[in-house]
Design a protein around this motif. Structure first.
Motif, short mmCIF file in Angstrom:
data_model
loop_
_atom_site.label_atom_id
_atom_site.label_comp_id
_atom_site.label_asym_id
_atom_site.label_seq_id
_atom_site.Cartn_x
_atom_site.Cartn_y
_atom_site.Cartn_z
N ASP A 1 -8.36 17.79 -0.50
CA ASP A 1 -7.62 18.29 -1.89
C ASP A 1 -7.40 17.05 -2.56
OD1 ASP A 1 -7.31 21.03 -0.76
OD2 ASP A 1 -6.31 19.96 0.82
N ARG A 2 -6.79 16.00 -2.01
CA ARG A 2 -6.85 14.75 -2.67
C ARG A 2 -7.16 13.52 -2.10
NH1 ARG A 2 -0.65 13.34 -4.16
NH2 ARG A 2 -0.56 13.86 -1.97
N VAL A 3 -7.44 12.46 -2.69
CA VAL A 3 -8.25 11.26 -2.35
C VAL A 3 -7.40 10.23 -2.54
CG1 VAL A 3 -9.67 11.55 -4.23
CG2 VAL A 3 -10.33 9.75 -2.13
N THR A 4 -7.28 9.35 -1.71
CA THR A 4 -6.62 7.82 -1.87
C THR A 4 -7.69 6.63 -1.81
OG1 THR A 4 -4.36 8.48 -1.57
CG2 THR A 4 -4.93 6.11 -1.29
N VAL A 5 -7.83 5.91 -2.93
CA VAL A 5 -8.81 4.91 -2.78
C VAL A 5 -8.26 3.81 -2.47
CG1 VAL A 5 -10.84 3.92 -3.87
CG2 VAL A 5 -10.02 6.05 -4.59
N MET A 6 -8.76 2.67 -1.48
CA MET A 6 -8.27 1.46 -1.25
C MET A 6 -9.46 0.55 -1.55
SD MET A 6 -6.07 1.91 2.14
CE MET A 6 -5.66 0.24 2.19
N THR B 1 -5.96 1.66 -5.02
CA THR B 1 -6.68 1.39 -6.33
C THR B 1 -6.51 2.65 -7.19
OG1 THR B 1 -8.69 1.34 -5.51
CG2 THR B 1 -7.88 -0.71 -6.05
N GLY B 2 -6.36 3.72 -6.42
CA GLY B 2 -6.20 5.04 -7.11
C GLY B 2 -5.84 6.29 -6.15
N VAL B 3 -5.22 7.29 -6.69
CA VAL B 3 -5.02 8.48 -6.00
C VAL B 3 -5.47 9.78 -6.98
CG1 VAL B 3 -3.23 10.00 -4.90
CG2 VAL B 3 -2.92 7.33 -4.89
N HIS B 4 -6.23 10.56 -6.49
CA HIS B 4 -6.66 11.56 -7.32
C HIS B 4 -6.60 13.00 -6.79
CE1 HIS B 4 -8.76 8.45 -9.84
NE2 HIS B 4 -8.79 7.87 -8.43
N THR B 5 -6.46 13.90 -7.60
CA THR B 5 -6.82 15.23 -7.00
C THR B 5 -8.17 15.27 -7.16
OG1 THR B 5 -4.82 15.97 -7.88
CG2 THR B 5 -6.54 17.76 -7.51
N VAL C 1 0.74 -1.27 0.01
CA VAL C 1 -0.09 -0.11 0.05
C VAL C 1 0.69 1.23 0.11
CG1 VAL C 1 -1.77 1.43 1.63
CG2 VAL C 1 -2.05 -1.09 1.04
N GLU C 2 0.51 2.28 -0.92
CA GLU C 2 1.05 3.52 -0.91
C GLU C 2 0.21 4.63 -0.23
OE1 GLU C 2 4.28 3.78 -2.55
OE2 GLU C 2 4.09 1.50 -2.77
N LEU C 3 0.76 5.56 0.47
CA LEU C 3 0.11 6.73 0.72
C LEU C 3 0.91 7.83 0.93
CD1 LEU C 3 -2.75 7.97 1.84
CD2 LEU C 3 -2.20 7.52 4.21
N GLU C 4 0.68 8.93 0.27
CA GLU C 4 1.47 10.13 0.34
C GLU C 4 0.64 11.37 0.80
OE1 GLU C 4 4.84 9.80 -2.81
OE2 GLU C 4 3.79 11.42 -2.77
N GLU D 1 -16.32 3.27 -8.58
CA GLU D 1 -15.77 2.24 -9.56
C GLU D 1 -14.46 1.33 -8.77
OE1 GLU D 1 -15.81 3.14 -13.53
OE2 GLU D 1 -14.55 1.54 -14.04
N GLN D 2 -13.45 2.42 -8.26
CA GLN D 2 -12.41 1.90 -7.96
C GLN D 2 -12.44 1.31 -6.48
OE1 GLN D 2 -9.67 5.32 -8.17
NE2 GLN D 2 -8.95 4.81 -10.17
#
Lengths: 511, 335
Positions: A221-226, A232-236, A36-39, A247-248
């Motif tokens: 500001d940003r969102v990480t989907v797990m 499964t996704g990192v978005h602004t 898992v990644e999280l920034e 979906e993610q």
């Protein structure tokens, strides 16, 4: 942007599940976290979303030092860190505000701020320093709370503020909040968000674990989907959509998220006639017919739960009448109303919906015991059969019907709370916030179940704070405001904007 | 959650045995107590003179019979999440009513019926005022203790009512059927009835549910009031029967029957037998064994000729140990 070191970089985090004997279970399919990644940047609010069981809680436990991970690194401001405990993490600037607070209810705000880490002078509590540091922390939050107040006397949101102040006092650089708004009213949530904005402006990194899309889009500001222990996704946030996130989260597009029953409204099964109880419910009249889903929309505190409790007999109305299937049941006990065909699935499943320390079998059997008798004695085999049937029927995932309800996930507990009302089938089902805290996939199953009840000829009265759900599921909507029915809206005319406008107090008589 | 599912499935066969044992003991927590009693008896038979004699074992069983009955009765109130501190003087009132009626020439079985009914009425009042009057059961039953004690004093004029020799009551206390003392048969019968009530009736199911979570039970349509009143009535009825056994044993009626510590003894037996003071948890087998453990300790103290004051210290320690064990068990469940 890429050259700037982020405040937090967690990468390649692996976490295994453990069996009963503390042995790690290896194998990628059962891993709780998988690379898992999280920034998170300083000065950003970063939402972390995913279904129940996706690994959000595990991830923040690892980052917050509550549990170790098997692989991966956590860097804070570019430096590799390894936290041995939550306290260790807090000292180094990473604080997690859990859903269950770690405050001691009988101690004061001040005592809680420094619990276990009290500053001392010559072995005695240094109250002056405590008071000064606490005041400074609250000043940074722009909130004031009485430091001498006992924590138990504070509201949930105020307790949350105490936790945040505690984190600030330890010079938090990264603040992680686990579903902070789950038990807040909307006004309290707004206040919390104001505090978080303030902290963001001061350069803190904030991770917001949430179930609510509107919070993601309003706050983050940003969102990480797990999903299933993976990122499964990192978005602004500005560049993504609700549909993309769903979906993610579930791994497939949800074409029809809600399930509309194919049924025609029949006769009135429930008529509530000008019911009043104190200021909580005022002169409320509603009608529910068989074959239809009626929702009560409104803000927290609008009187929706209170009205439901009056309908099913848990509380008495001072004036007015409740008619069920044409009969005046106002003076009937709960037990008698339920025996006549009312069914009630309360909002708080852990304390009201199920008996946690009792087996799934008995929880499901509770409505049927009287019919399982041979002579004076109860035949346990019939209870086992009923439990099995309903476990299959509602697809409750259990290892055994003998399992305690406390060992089930929230969604499964909710199904048990519903399963007990299936035999004999009710004629009026009252659901209070049936999908709160239930993840996206399980929600759809619940909607299908509710639709099935209506198709079977029952009427449904549902309390919901989720406007898309109200619009997607109901045939008619009653909007409650300040204890009164503010409006009845046919679904064809309803929109989020219209309902919201009706829910909010009018300006001239703002309460 | 997926974690529990997977851990459940992945438990390796080597640990399966351990798991099975744990599951067995968790479903029948009384098994540990049975083992404890067996160990006590084995150790005592080597260390306590005369313990292992056939007469003594029969003695222990016979002396346990009243405690077994009263403790299984109070278990119902504990299951409901309440407590019954009136038992001590339910003994007294039952004893005085029974003896008085027999002395007045009433048929013994009718006198027993009336005495037990009087006890049941006290339980009914306890239950109604506790639930509908919202008086904490602790206060309610303590008050009932003093009221009943006073009434028993008044009825007996403060005197011991000695029963004439040769009544059916004497046969009850001393008689055997098929080699078993009648009082032991009564105790076994009471325990079986209690087991059926708890495990095979709607009342028992409802009682456990109410004890674990009254609000969720109410919202599921369980009539909480009648269930709680029923629990108090059962507690007193069983105490009434225990009172009959005791009265028959001592062949006299007295307001202080069973001694002033009888409340404590009965509740200790239930708690040592694994009944939770927080409601919802308890087994009949456990309580029966709890009563036997207590009477065994009493018996050893008598045989060893130690000061009876020690008995109270042991009782006090036992209840504390039992509560600590329960606290640990609850904590394990939570984590």
């Amino acid at each position: 942007m890429a050259t700037v070191t982020p405040l937090l970089r967690a990468s390649g985090i692996d976490k295994y599940a453990y069996d009963d004997n503390g042995q790690a279970i290896r194998g990628t399919t059962v891993q709780l976290l998988h690379a898992v990644e999280l920034e998170v940047e300083g000065g950003e609010i970063h939402a972390l979303i995913g279904e129940n069981g996706a690994g959000k809680s595990t991830l923040i436990k690892v980052i917050g030092g509550a549990i170790p991970s098997e692989a991966g690194t956590v860097e804070l401001g570019g430096e590799k860190v390894r936290f041995g405990s939550s306290r260790d993490a807090r000292r180094q600037g990473v604080s997690v505000i859990w859903q269950e607070f770690s405050l001691a209810p009988k101690l004061t705000v001040l005592e809680n701020m420094f619990l276990g880490e009290e500053p001392t002078v010559a072995g005695r509590l240094d109250r002056a320093t405590m008071r000064r540091r606490a005041a400074a922390a609250f000043a940074r939050l722009g909130v004031s709370l009485p430091l001498g107040a006992v924590v138990a006397s504070l509201s949930t949101s105020e307790q949350q503020i105490v936790e945040i102040a505690k984190a600030l006092d330890r010079d938090a650089r990264l603040l992680i909040l686990d579903e902070p708004t789950a038990s807040l009213t909307s006004v309290e949530a707004e206040r919390l968000f104001a505090v978080l904005h303030e902290l963001r402006a001061k350069g803190l990194g904030i991770v917001l674990v949430t179930h609510r899309f509107d919070e993601v889009f309003e706050m983050a500001d940003r969102v990480t989907v797990m999903k299933d222990g993976r990122t499964t996704g990192v978005h602004t946030v500005a560049e993504t959509t609700r549909e993309e996130l769903i979906e993610q989260m579930v791994g497939r597009a949800l074409e029809s998220y809600f399930v509309r029953p194919k049924a025609m409204a029949g006769d009135a099964i429930l008529e509530v006639d000008r019911v009043t109880r104190g200021t909580a419910v005022r002169d409320a009249s509603i009608v529910v017919r068989t074959g239809e889903i009626v929702t009560l929309a409104g803000l927290v505190g609008a009187g929706r739960t209170e009205l439901c409790r009056i309908i099913m007999g848990a509380d008495r109305a001072a004036t007015g009448a409740v008619r069920f299937d044409g009969q005046d049941v106002s003076r009937w006990s709960i037990a008698r109303r339920l025996a006549a065909g009312m069914a009630f699935v309360p909002e708080d499943r852990k304390s009201q919906g199920v008996v946690l320390a009792m087996s799934v079998r008995r929880n499901i059997g509770v409505r049927g015991w009287l019919r399982m008798r041979r002579g004076p004695l109860l035949v346990p085999r019939r209870e086992r059969e009923l439990a099995r049937r309903q476990i299959d029927n509602l697809r409750i995932s259990v290892n055994s019907p003998e399992q305690l309800a406390s060992t089930l996930s929230g969604g499964n507990q909710q199904r048990v709370a519903i399963a007990k009302w299936m035999e004999p089938a009710g004629r009026l089902y009252i659901f209070d916030e049936p999908t709160r805290g239930v993840d996206v996939g399980a929600r759809r199953a619940l909607y299908a179940l509710i639709a099935g009840l209506v198709e079977g000829g029952a009427g449904v009265l549902m309390v919901s704070s989720d406007l898309p759900e109200v619009l997607g599921m109901s045939d008619r909507v009653y909007v409650m405001r300040g204890g009164a029915i503010a409006a009845e809206v046919p679904i064809a005319e309803a929109s989020e904007q219209l309902l919201l406008g009706l829910m909010l107090p009018a300006h001239d008589n703002a309460a | 959650m997926t974690t529990t599912d997977t851990t459940g499935r992945m438990t390796r066969s080597g640990n399966a045995v351990l798991g099975a044992v744990r599951r067995a003991t968790s479903q029948v927590p009384a098994l540990g107590l049975v083992a404890l009693l067996a160990i006590m008896w084995m150790v005592a038979s080597f260390t306590v003179p005369n313990f292992a004699s056939a007469g003594n074992v029969g003695n222990i069983l016979q002396q346990s019979s009243d405690l077994v009955v009263a403790a299984t009765g109070v278990m119902f109130v504990l299951l409901a999440g309440g407590i019954d501190l009136s038992i001590g003087s339910v003994y007294g009132i039952g004893s005085v009513v029974l003896s008085g009626l027999v002395l007045g020439g009433v048929e013994v079985f009718l006198a027993i019926l009336i005495a037990v009914t009087v006890a049941g009425v006290a339980g009914f009042v306890n239950g109604v005022l506790t639930h509908y009057g919202r008086i904490p059961s602790f206060i309610m039953t303590l008050g009932m203790y003093y009221v009943l004690f006073a009434v028993a004093q008044i009825l007996s004029n403060g005197q011991t009512l000695n029963l004439p020799p040769g009544t059916v009551l004497q046969t009850l206390a001393r008689g055997n059927v098929a080699g078993l003392p009648i009082t032991v048969i009564v105790a076994v019968f009471a325990a079986v009835v209690a087991w059926l009530l708890l495990n095979r009736t709607v009342f028992g199911r409802r009682l456990v549910s109410v004890g674990l979570n009254p609000e969720a039970s109410r919202l599921s349509g369980i009539p909480v009031g009648p269930v709680i009143v029923g629990a108090f009535v059962l507690s007193s009825l069983f105490a009434g029967i225990a009172s009959v056994i005791l009265t028959a044993r001592v062949q006299s009626g007295t307001p202080a029957l069973g001694g002033l510590d009888s409340n404590f003894e009965v509740i200790t037996a239930a708690v040592v037998g694994g009944t939770s003071l927080f409601g919802g948890r308890g087994t009949v087998l456990g309580v029966v064994v709890g009563a036997l453990i207590i009477r065994t300790i009493g018996n050893c103290i008598t045989l060893l000729d130690i000061s009876p004051l020690l008995y109270q210290a042991v009782m006090g320690s036992l209840i504390l140990i039992a509560l600590i064990v329960e606290a640990i068990r609850t904590r394990q469940e939570v984590s």
